[in-house]
Design an enzyme around this catalytic site. Structure first.
Site, PDB file in Angstrom:
ATOM      1  N   THR A 243     -43.474  -3.033 -18.173  1.00 41.49           N
ATOM      2  CA  THR A 243     -42.458  -3.223 -17.551  1.00 41.49           C
ATOM      3  C   THR A 243     -41.961  -4.580 -17.774  1.00 41.49           C
ATOM      4  O   THR A 243     -40.877  -4.929 -17.615  1.00 41.49           O
ATOM      5  CB  THR A 243     -42.159  -3.151 -15.983  1.00 41.49           C
ATOM      6  OG1 THR A 243     -43.222  -3.807 -15.370  1.00 41.49           O
ATOM      7  CG2 THR A 243     -42.480  -1.543 -15.571  1.00 41.49           C
ATOM      8  N   LYS A 245     -43.361  -8.090 -17.117  1.00 42.89           N
ATOM      9  CA  LYS A 245     -43.660  -9.028 -16.415  1.00 42.89           C
ATOM     10  C   LYS A 245     -43.790 -10.386 -17.068  1.00 42.89           C
ATOM     11  O   LYS A 245     -43.240 -11.324 -16.856  1.00 42.89           O
ATOM     12  CB  LYS A 245     -44.592  -8.691 -15.126  1.00 42.89           C
ATOM     13  CG  LYS A 245     -44.370  -7.402 -14.475  1.00 42.89           C
ATOM     14  CD  LYS A 245     -45.483  -7.335 -13.577  1.00 42.89           C
ATOM     15  CE  LYS A 245     -46.944  -6.865 -14.188  1.00 42.89           C
ATOM     16  NZ  LYS A 245     -46.466  -5.623 -14.995  1.00 42.89           N
ATOM     17  N   GLU A 462     -48.573  30.029 -21.975  1.00 42.60           N
ATOM     18  CA  GLU A 462     -47.384  29.001 -21.816  1.00 42.60           C
ATOM     19  C   GLU A 462     -46.188  29.781 -21.463  1.00 42.60           C
ATOM     20  O   GLU A 462     -45.075  29.227 -21.100  1.00 42.60           O
ATOM     21  CB  GLU A 462     -47.301  28.249 -23.407  1.00 42.60           C
ATOM     22  CG  GLU A 462     -48.614  27.731 -23.797  1.00 42.60           C
ATOM     23  CD  GLU A 462     -48.735  26.390 -22.946  1.00 42.60           C
ATOM     24  OE1 GLU A 462     -47.995  25.800 -22.011  1.00 42.60           O
ATOM     25  OE2 GLU A 462     -49.988  26.287 -22.594  1.00 42.60           O
ATOM     26  N   ASP A 537     -54.359  22.647 -15.086  1.00 46.90           N
ATOM     27  CA  ASP A 537     -53.422  23.119 -14.089  1.00 46.90           C
ATOM     28  C   ASP A 537     -53.817  22.941 -12.566  1.00 46.90           C
ATOM     29  O   ASP A 537     -53.321  22.620 -11.664  1.00 46.90           O
ATOM     30  CB  ASP A 537     -52.886  24.621 -14.291  1.00 46.90           C
ATOM     31  CG  ASP A 537     -52.309  24.582 -15.544  1.00 46.90           C
ATOM     32  OD1 ASP A 537     -51.597  23.470 -16.043  1.00 46.90           O
ATOM     33  OD2 ASP A 537     -52.510  25.555 -16.447  1.00 46.90           O
TER      34      ASP A 537
END
Length: 695
Positions: A243, A245, A462, A537
């Site tokens: 991010t 820093k 899928e 899953d």
């Protein structure tokens, strides 16, 4: 969060000249040892060679005065060279008439034709004896006695010099010397080093405002001191990896124009006890000398972990270092003009004494950017990228929820690589879409061999995810589905929320669980059997269901009670020492609720697929034919419409890519039956990877 490659220097500012901390960062113990060993080996080799040549065959043999007298009396000397003076004595070098056995000074006898001896004085009487024996001699005055003496001592002088030089290097001429472990390894930002400014940082406006005050404190302390304000002791930057820093700390250094010392938390830890505490003290001594200054400690969790946990006890080296850091930050001595900026993505393991006011007065969260932040970061990273007219940065920012600044920088880089791969002169929206799919779903593995049966089963799997996800309310919109192996999965179904979502409802979790079980339900409905394709899953929905019951209070039977045991020993690991604060009956109820939530999701998925079995068949056949379907094509299939031919789709893709489509974008032909298939087992590859960004 991002930075621009064209980093600018601050305007209208004269930063203080940088002072280099004590020591030299270039030396290290290994190079010193190698250098000393090499030179000592060379000198010893020369000395050995000199001794061999000096005492080898053909070289004059050193004899004592008695042996010289014997050779002289027996008239065995043919000629002689005499060199020396009355001050230093004379060296007599005689050549014998023939090879003769002589006795050396050590008593050993050997045959030679030349010898040397030392004469104290050479007068007329001695010269007369040489004439009587028929010796042809020549006397030379030794005017370079001093040089001879110096030359004889030169090897020893060189050895002493090298030894002294090596010891000085080891004793602290460099911060990496063998006796300089206690010196700080902080690096100082020089005046000529590239600087990052706040203008080069995007996506964290609140964090920039907080840090801007730190810069103003350093520039104009009187502005705040006249109202009784005190400069903050320390600033702790918190946030997920990537991010920005560290980039934010570099921007503070660039804006402030003061001395900036940076060091990693791991640099304090060493194999010797007490070294970390010594380096902490040396670091603050350096900072005080060049104050006002900023000290940046990256990854402070390496030394700032909670004390009293683990097996090290109170004498653990990290605890010694942390104690020294706590005292230096807020002890009896005041660190006037020194501000500590630290960064970590593990604030949960830091010691409470480190986080209290007076040490880290401000804790600034640098989180993942929102949609506007991502748009600003895209603009920063695309400054040096030639973009095509169809590139919409606003749409890209909207379609990348959950991306950090590092992810967006990687996205722009991958898009540029895709454009270069197809020999394009500009980066198009098609390149960004391909790069986004690679980052979100993984790299395509088109060379992976799959049988027709495996492709058929993957297509139905899928398609089951897609259909259940489309008909379940409160779920995320579908982004793309493919049966091309990506990453570790044989097929991928990607769901992408329309915008950033910071909270989730129980209906969303239920829809997510049902959607994840859609592939397993389709396998059971069509083939009447289960495969290992749902392994990923099952793992995801089990964690999600247990989170609903134990942490989020989404079970009516158990109520809003936290049953999770998330507290663990800091040094032993979060899963090593878990304290179970619930009864066996409650644990059994939790297991029953988790099973009920998953079973409900499975029933919902089966009901949806049975109701829309025709769509399941048609979508599976299209996936086998085209291998990839995007959101618009899936909507057309759901409405029962015919899809455009594959050739038309390729033309549209080529137009998006500027007329230069990437090799391999067309659909693959069916593999021959002779190709090997992937065995389906409980430990086999996962058929499906469900992706939903922004969670």
């Amino acid at each position: 969060m991002s930075n621009d490659s064209n980093q600018r220097k601050p305007a209208n500012r004269s930063p203080r000249p940088s002072r280099k901390p004590n020591g030299d960062d270039e030396g290290n113990v290994g190079s010193v040892v190698r250098t000393v060993t090499m030179w000592m080996g060379i000198i010893v080799g020369f000395l050995v060679l000199y001794m061999i040549l000096k005492n080898g065959p053909g070289q004059p043999v050193a004899v004592n005065f008695n042996e010289y007298q014997r050779l002289l009396t027996e008239s065995k000397i043919d000629r002689a060279e005499v060199m020396g003076s009355e001050l230093s004595g004379y060296e007599f070098r005689g050549d014998l008439k023939e090879v003769t056995e002589v006795e050396r000074k050590d008593g050993m006898k050997l045959k030679t034709k030349a010898f040397t001896t030392r004469l104290i004085v050479v007068d007329s009487q001695i010269e007369q004896s040489w004439v009587q024996q028929g010796i042809k001699y020549n006397i030379e005055s030794d005017s370079g006695t001093l040089w001879t003496i110096l030359f004889s001592f030169l090897p020893w002088v060189a050895l002493i010099f090298i030894f002294v030089w090596a010891m000085r290097r080891m004793q602290g001429a460099g911060t990496k010397g063998i006796f300089s472990f206690g010196k700080s390894r902080a690096r100082t930002m020089s005046e000529n080093s590239p600087r990052v400014m706040f203008a080069d940082v995007a996506g964290a406006d609140e964090a920039k405002e907080e840090l801007q005050e730190i810069v103003e404190f350093l520039r104009e302390p009187a502005k705040f001191q006249r109202l009784g304000g005190k400069i903050p002791r320390g600033v702790l930057l918190l946030g997920p990896p990537g991010t920005g820093k560290t980039l934010m700390a570099r921007a503070v250094a660039g804006e402030a124009g003061v001395q900036f010392l940076s060091i990693s938390g791991a640099d304090f830890v060493e194999m010797f006890v007490g070294v970390g505490a010594s380096r902490v003290r040396d670091l603050f001594e350096q900072a005080k000398k060049v104050a006002p200054a900023i000290v940046f400690i990256d990854e402070i969790d390496a030394v700032g972990r909670q004390r009293g946990a683990g097996l090290g006890g109170g004498h653990d080296e990290r605890e010694q270092t942390l104690n020294a850091l706590l005292v230096e930050m807020d002890g009896f001595e005041q660190n006037t003009g020194v501000i500590i900026i630290a960064a970590t993505n593990r604030p949960d393991v830091l010691d409470p004494a480190l986080l209290r006011p007076g040490r880290f007065d401000r804790q600034i969260v640098v989180d993942r950017p929102d949609r506007r932040g991502r748009e600003a970061i895209l603009k920063v990273h695309s400054r040096n990228i030639p973009l095509a007219e169809n590139v919409d940065l606003v749409a890209l920012a909207k379609s990348t929820p959950g991306f950090s600044g590092a992810d967006i920088a990687n996205l722009c880089n991958e898009a540029a690589i895709y454009a270069a791969r197809r020999n394009g002169d500009r980066v198009t929206m098609y390149d960004f879409e391909m790069a986004k799919d690679k980052l979100m779903m993984g790299l395509e593995r088109r060379t992976m061999v799959m049988s027709e049966e495996e492709k058929k089963m993957t297509a139905y799997h899928e398609s089951g995810h897609v259909i259940v996800g489309k008909f379940m309310p409160h779920g995320d919109p579908l982004h793309k589905v493919t049966i091309i192996p990506r990453g570790r999965a044989l097929g991928v179904t990607a769901f992408l929320p329309n915008d950033d979502q910071h909270s989730r409802s129980r209906e969303w979790f239920e829809a997510r669980i049902a959607m994840a079980l859609g592939g397993r339900a389709a396998e059971l409905l069509i083939f009447g059997n289960y495969t290992s394709g749902a392994q990923g899953d099952i793992k995801v929905i089990t964690q999600m269901a247990r989170q609903m019951v134990c942490e989020l209070g989404m079970s009516e039977k158990l109520g809003p009670v936290n049953y999770s045991s998330s507290e663990g020993e800091v040094f032993l690991g979060r899963d090593f020492a878990v304290h179970k604060d619930l009864s066996e009956a409650t644990a059994e109820m939790i297991d029953q609720e988790v099973r009920r939530i998953i079973d409900d999701g499975m029933h919902k998925a089966m009901d949806i697929l049975k109701e829309h079995i025709d769509i399941l068949h048609s979508m599976s056949h299209l996936l086998i034919e085209r291998e990839t379907l995007d959101a618009d094509e899936i909507d057309q299939v759901m409405r029962g419409e015919e899809l455009a031919p594959v050739e038309v789709k390729r033309m549209l893709q080529a137009r998006m890519a500027g007329g230069n489509p990437i090799n391999g974008t067309r659909s693959r032909v069916s593999e021959s039956a002779s190709q090997s298939t992937i065995t389906s087992s409980s430990a086999g590859p996962e058929r499906h990877t469900d992706i939903s960004a922004g969670n």
